[in-house]
Design a protein around this motif. Structure first.
Motif, PDB file in Angstrom:
ATOM      1  N   LYS A   1     -15.646  38.069 -13.221  1.00 13.54           N
ATOM      2  CA  LYS A   1     -15.042  39.290 -13.757  1.00 13.54           C
ATOM      3  C   LYS A   1     -13.520  39.207 -13.728  1.00 13.54           C
ATOM      4  CE  LYS A   1     -18.709  42.626 -12.882  1.00 13.54           C
ATOM      5  NZ  LYS A   1     -19.111  43.828 -12.150  1.00 13.54           N
TER       6      LYS A   1
ATOM      7  N   ALA B   1     -13.686  37.786   0.736  1.00  8.40           N
ATOM      8  CA  ALA B   1     -15.122  37.548   0.604  1.00  8.40           C
ATOM      9  C   ALA B   1     -15.559  38.119  -0.738  1.00  8.40           C
ATOM     10  CB  ALA B   1     -15.878  38.203   1.744  1.00  8.40           C
ATOM     11  N   ILE B   2     -15.585  37.252  -1.750  1.00 10.52           N
ATOM     12  CA  ILE B   2     -15.983  37.713  -3.082  1.00 10.52           C
ATOM     13  C   ILE B   2     -17.108  36.819  -3.603  1.00 10.52           C
ATOM     14  CG2 ILE B   2     -13.761  38.730  -3.647  1.00 10.52           C
ATOM     15  CD1 ILE B   2     -13.085  36.305  -5.278  1.00 10.52           C
ATOM     16  N   THR B   3     -17.915  37.392  -4.456  1.00 12.78           N
ATOM     17  CA  THR B   3     -19.042  36.662  -5.022  1.00 12.78           C
ATOM     18  C   THR B   3     -18.618  35.939  -6.300  1.00 12.78           C
ATOM     19  OG1 THR B   3     -19.756  38.511  -6.399  1.00 12.78           O
ATOM     20  CG2 THR B   3     -20.609  38.431  -4.134  1.00 12.78           C
ATOM     21  N   PHE B   4     -19.477  35.048  -6.763  1.00 15.89           N
ATOM     22  CA  PHE B   4     -19.206  34.330  -8.010  1.00 15.89           C
ATOM     23  C   PHE B   4     -19.115  35.309  -9.176  1.00 15.89           C
ATOM     24  CE2 PHE B   4     -20.607  32.046 -11.827  1.00 15.89           C
ATOM     25  CZ  PHE B   4     -19.631  31.060 -11.869  1.00 15.89           C
ATOM     26  N   THR B   5     -19.937  36.340  -9.162  1.00  9.82           N
ATOM     27  CA  THR B   5     -19.899  37.357 -10.228  1.00  9.82           C
ATOM     28  C   THR B   5     -18.543  38.050 -10.255  1.00  9.82           C
ATOM     29  OG1 THR B   5     -22.272  37.706  -9.945  1.00  9.82           O
ATOM     30  CG2 THR B   5     -21.052  39.417 -11.122  1.00  9.82           C
ATOM     31  N   GLN B   6     -18.000  38.356  -9.094  1.00 11.10           N
ATOM     32  CA  GLN B   6     -16.682  38.982  -9.020  1.00 11.10           C
ATOM     33  C   GLN B   6     -15.599  38.032  -9.521  1.00 11.10           C
ATOM     34  OE1 GLN B   6     -16.918  39.968  -4.862  1.00 11.10           O
ATOM     35  NE2 GLN B   6     -17.204  42.162  -5.306  1.00 11.10           N
ATOM     36  N   VAL B   7     -15.738  36.746  -9.181  1.00 12.07           N
ATOM     37  CA  VAL B   7     -14.775  35.749  -9.666  1.00 12.07           C
ATOM     38  C   VAL B   7     -14.806  35.704 -11.190  1.00 12.07           C
ATOM     39  CG1 VAL B   7     -14.232  33.276  -9.742  1.00 12.07           C
ATOM     40  CG2 VAL B   7     -14.790  34.358  -7.571  1.00 12.07           C
TER      41      VAL B   7
END
Length: 141
Positions: A74, A66-72
């Motif tokens: 990064k 469960a990761i956010t677009f911002t994490q992707v």
């Protein structure tokens, strides 16, 4: 006390690396040489991506992260440079001798440590730096 598990894992890694290089060189020769190295690298990464996705979508699969677009975003530079390193290794296997590819691949852990320090500001412990010696040395051998 001797860590037998670590010795087994490192031996399996070196053996797998050896056969990976031999099979990649054979595939490069059969596929037309360095002319098609980047296509071979992309195919290998695509197969790996399909395999990874299958681990998340098949029945009894692992839970998807469960990761956010911002994490992707990064993680995107890390993915890009990992893919570039893989493509470089495949190209070096197809362009020259397997020993040349080993020298290129031996630089990967040191390159990763340098990039982590220079770009991300992460510190590298003395133990990690000392572990580069047997890893790089083993690859070169």
């Amino acid at each position: 006390m001797v860590d037998v598990g670590l010795i087994v894992y490192l031996t399996a890694w070196y053996l797998g690396n050896y056969y990976y290089n031999i099979f990649n060189k054979t595939a490069a020769k059969a596929g037309g040489g360095s002319e098609y190295a980047m296509i071979m690298a992309w195919i290998q990464m695509a197969v790996g991506a399909v395999y990874a996705l299958a681990l998340w979508i098949l029945p009894e699969a692992r839970k998807a992260p469960a990761i956010t677009f911002t994490q992707v975003m990064k993680l995107a530079p890390v993915g890009f440079f990992t893919a570039a390193a893989h493509a470089g290794a495949v190209f070096s296997l197809s362009a020259g001798a397997v020993s040349f590819a080993q020298v290129i691949k031996a630089a990967e852990p040191a390159f990763a440590a340098a990039i982590g320090y220079a770009v991300y500001g992460s510190s590298v412990s003395r133990a990690k730096l000392l572990m580069l010696v047997p890893v790089i040395g083993g690859i070169c051998i």
